[in-house]
Design a protein around this motif. Structure first.
Motif, PDB file in Angstrom:
ATOM      1  N   TYR A  32       0.878  -1.177   0.000  1.00 47.50           N
ATOM      2  CA  TYR A  32       0.000   0.000   0.000  1.00 47.50           C
ATOM      3  C   TYR A  32       0.907   1.216   0.000  1.00 47.50           C
ATOM      4  CZ  TYR A  32      -3.343   3.439   1.929  1.00 47.50           C
ATOM      5  OH  TYR A  32      -4.127   4.542   2.144  1.00 47.50           O
ATOM      6  N   TYR A  36       0.905  11.716   1.181  1.00 46.79           N
ATOM      7  CA  TYR A  36       0.280  12.668   2.090  1.00 46.79           C
ATOM      8  C   TYR A  36       0.779  14.080   1.763  1.00 46.79           C
ATOM      9  CZ  TYR A  36      -1.824   9.114   5.085  1.00 46.79           C
ATOM     10  OH  TYR A  36      -2.612   8.098   5.570  1.00 46.79           O
ATOM     11  N   GLN A  38       1.078  18.001   3.324  1.00 45.62           N
ATOM     12  CA  GLN A  38       1.065  18.745   4.577  1.00 45.62           C
ATOM     13  C   GLN A  38       1.306  20.227   4.323  1.00 45.62           C
ATOM     14  OE1 GLN A  38       4.195  17.832   7.452  1.00 45.62           O
ATOM     15  NE2 GLN A  38       2.919  18.487   9.151  1.00 45.62           N
ATOM     16  N   GLY A  43      -1.624  19.146  10.064  1.00 39.98           N
ATOM     17  CA  GLY A  43      -1.200  17.758   9.997  1.00 39.98           C
ATOM     18  C   GLY A  43      -1.237  17.248   8.564  1.00 39.98           C
ATOM     19  N   PRO A  44      -0.490  16.186   8.260  1.00 41.17           N
ATOM     20  CA  PRO A  44      -0.557  15.600   6.924  1.00 41.17           C
ATOM     21  C   PRO A  44      -1.963  15.078   6.631  1.00 41.17           C
ATOM     22  CG  PRO A  44       1.314  14.741   8.167  1.00 41.17           C
ATOM     23  CD  PRO A  44       0.453  15.489   9.138  1.00 41.17           C
ATOM     24  N   LEU A  46      -4.173  12.632   3.625  1.00 47.59           N
ATOM     25  CA  LEU A  46      -4.042  11.724   2.486  1.00 47.59           C
ATOM     26  C   LEU A  46      -4.436  12.428   1.203  1.00 47.59           C
ATOM     27  CD1 LEU A  46      -3.475   8.823   1.502  1.00 47.59           C
ATOM     28  CD2 LEU A  46      -5.924   8.386   1.756  1.00 47.59           C
ATOM     29  N   ARG A  51      -2.280   0.666  -4.827  1.00 47.76           N
ATOM     30  CA  ARG A  51      -1.852  -0.692  -4.460  1.00 47.76           C
ATOM     31  C   ARG A  51      -1.131  -1.274  -5.658  1.00 47.76           C
ATOM     32  NH1 ARG A  51      -3.377  -2.250   0.509  1.00 47.76           N
ATOM     33  NH2 ARG A  51      -5.108  -1.120   1.445  1.00 47.76           N
ATOM     34  N   PHE A  89       4.697  13.821   1.345  1.00 49.06           N
ATOM     35  CA  PHE A  89       5.334  12.619   1.886  1.00 49.06           C
ATOM     36  C   PHE A  89       4.833  11.395   1.146  1.00 49.06           C
ATOM     37  CE2 PHE A  89       7.306  14.361   5.664  1.00 49.06           C
ATOM     38  CZ  PHE A  89       6.536  15.472   5.965  1.00 49.06           C
ATOM     39  N   GLU A  93       3.367   0.731   3.162  1.00 46.13           N
ATOM     40  CA  GLU A  93       2.876  -0.098   4.267  1.00 46.13           C
ATOM     41  C   GLU A  93       2.776  -1.545   3.839  1.00 46.13           C
ATOM     42  OE1 GLU A  93      -0.610   0.877   7.228  1.00 46.13           O
ATOM     43  OE2 GLU A  93      -1.423  -0.249   5.535  1.00 46.13           O
ATOM     44  N   TYR A 103       0.930  -4.417  10.406  1.00 47.26           N
ATOM     45  CA  TYR A 103       0.677  -3.182   9.664  1.00 47.26           C
ATOM     46  C   TYR A 103       1.589  -2.096  10.223  1.00 47.26           C
ATOM     47  CZ  TYR A 103      -3.680  -5.392   8.196  1.00 47.26           C
ATOM     48  OH  TYR A 103      -4.614  -6.232   7.667  1.00 47.26           O
ATOM     49  N   GLN A 104       2.350  -1.453   9.391  1.00 42.63           N
ATOM     50  CA  GLN A 104       3.110  -0.294   9.837  1.00 42.63           C
ATOM     51  C   GLN A 104       3.449   0.565   8.639  1.00 42.63           C
ATOM     52  OE1 GLN A 104       5.913  -1.019  12.885  1.00 42.63           O
ATOM     53  NE2 GLN A 104       7.065   0.853  12.545  1.00 42.63           N
ATOM     54  N   LEU A 105       3.062   1.821   8.737  1.00 43.03           N
ATOM     55  CA  LEU A 105       3.294   2.776   7.667  1.00 43.03           C
ATOM     56  C   LEU A 105       4.666   3.413   7.855  1.00 43.03           C
ATOM     57  CD1 LEU A 105       1.570   3.921   5.297  1.00 43.03           C
ATOM     58  CD2 LEU A 105       0.956   5.797   6.809  1.00 43.03           C
ATOM     59  N   PHE A 107       7.165   6.391   6.393  1.00 38.86           N
ATOM     60  CA  PHE A 107       7.152   7.602   5.585  1.00 38.86           C
ATOM     61  C   PHE A 107       8.516   7.884   4.973  1.00 38.86           C
ATOM     62  CE2 PHE A 107       3.063   9.658   6.115  1.00 38.86           C
ATOM     63  CZ  PHE A 107       2.541   9.057   7.251  1.00 38.86           C
ATOM     64  N   LYS A 109      11.110  11.022   3.670  1.00 36.02           N
ATOM     65  CA  LYS A 109      11.539  12.199   4.431  1.00 36.02           C
ATOM     66  C   LYS A 109      10.860  13.492   3.992  1.00 36.02           C
ATOM     67  CE  LYS A 109      15.844  10.587   6.342  1.00 36.02           C
ATOM     68  NZ  LYS A 109      17.230  10.923   6.696  1.00 36.02           N
TER      69      LYS A 109
END
Lengths: 117, 112
Positions: A32, A36, A38, A43-44, A46, A51, A89, A93, A103-105, A107, A109
């Protein structure tokens, strides 16, 4: 270890031009790929996501191009406007279903985009 | 109505103090997060809670302690603040453990 490499760090584009931001990833378990946006002091949020079952996704002036074999994806902003000036950004994931374990996104830099009139 | 709200927006404090940042989401999401954004804009996840259960705990000093009293709230308490803790802290939420993250507007912490 930086798992998502994003370039360039900053980008200046004339109004009406095309902005291109590139990202590369290492973990083949990622499935995934969101972008994002910002704005300063916010805040960032989506912007668009893809996919790996498709090579391109377009929403208005924003397009993601995805190259699974090269493990690269990019954001193209057509007809760039001063209101697009923000930090962008990319992220990636994985999931337990794709072999990532959880699950961990992750980012990139960030790229600071400035669109000048 | 703000979807993800965090307070305070700005926090200026001395080294060694203890401070808390509160976060609430009214989206009905199951998962909440804390991210740290440093001066170079790098976004790094600190913690993630799903249905009040800690599921991600990155390598963060144990001076940082998250607390989730219920699904809609995730607070961050920081003990013995250090200069390097100065950053913008973002709370976020998502429907499940994946997908779109909804971020708050951030809490800028300055440690003097």
């Amino acid at each position: 270890q930086q798992q998502v490499k994003q370039s360039p760090q900053s980008l200046i584009v004339q109004k009406g031009g095309i902005s291109i931001i590139n990202c590369a990833y290492e973990n083949t378990a990622f499935d995934y790929f969101p972008w994002y946006q910002q704005f300063p002091g916010k805040g960032p949020a989506l912007l668009i996501a893809i996919r790996p079952d498709v090579s391109e996704k377009k929403e208005g002036r924003f397009t993601i191009s995805f190259n699974k074999s090269a493990k690269q994806f990019s954001l193209h902003i057509m007809d760039s406007q001063p209101g697009d000036s923000a930090t962008y950004f990319c992220a990636a994931e994985g999931s337990p279903y794709s072999g990532a374990g959880s699950y961990q996104l992750t980012f990139g830099k960030g790229t600071k985009l400035s669109v000048i009139p | 109505d703000t979807a993800v709200s965090q307070t305070p927006k700005y926090l200026v404090t001395q080294m060694g103090n203890d401070k808390s940042i509160k976060c609430e989401q009214n989206l009905g999401h199951d998962t909440m997060y804390w991210y740290k954004q440093d001066s170079k804009k790098f976004l790094k996840i600190m913690f993630s809670y799903n249905n009040k259960e800690l599921i991600i705990n990155e390598t963060v000093p144990n001076r940082f302690s998250p607390k989730s009293p219920d699904k809609a709230h995730l607070n961050l308490h920081i003990n013995s603040l250090e200069l390097g803790d100065s950053a913008v802290y973002f709370c976020a939420s998502s429907r499940g453990q994946s997908g779109e993250l909804f971020f708050g507007e951030g809490s800028r912490l300055t440690v003097l």
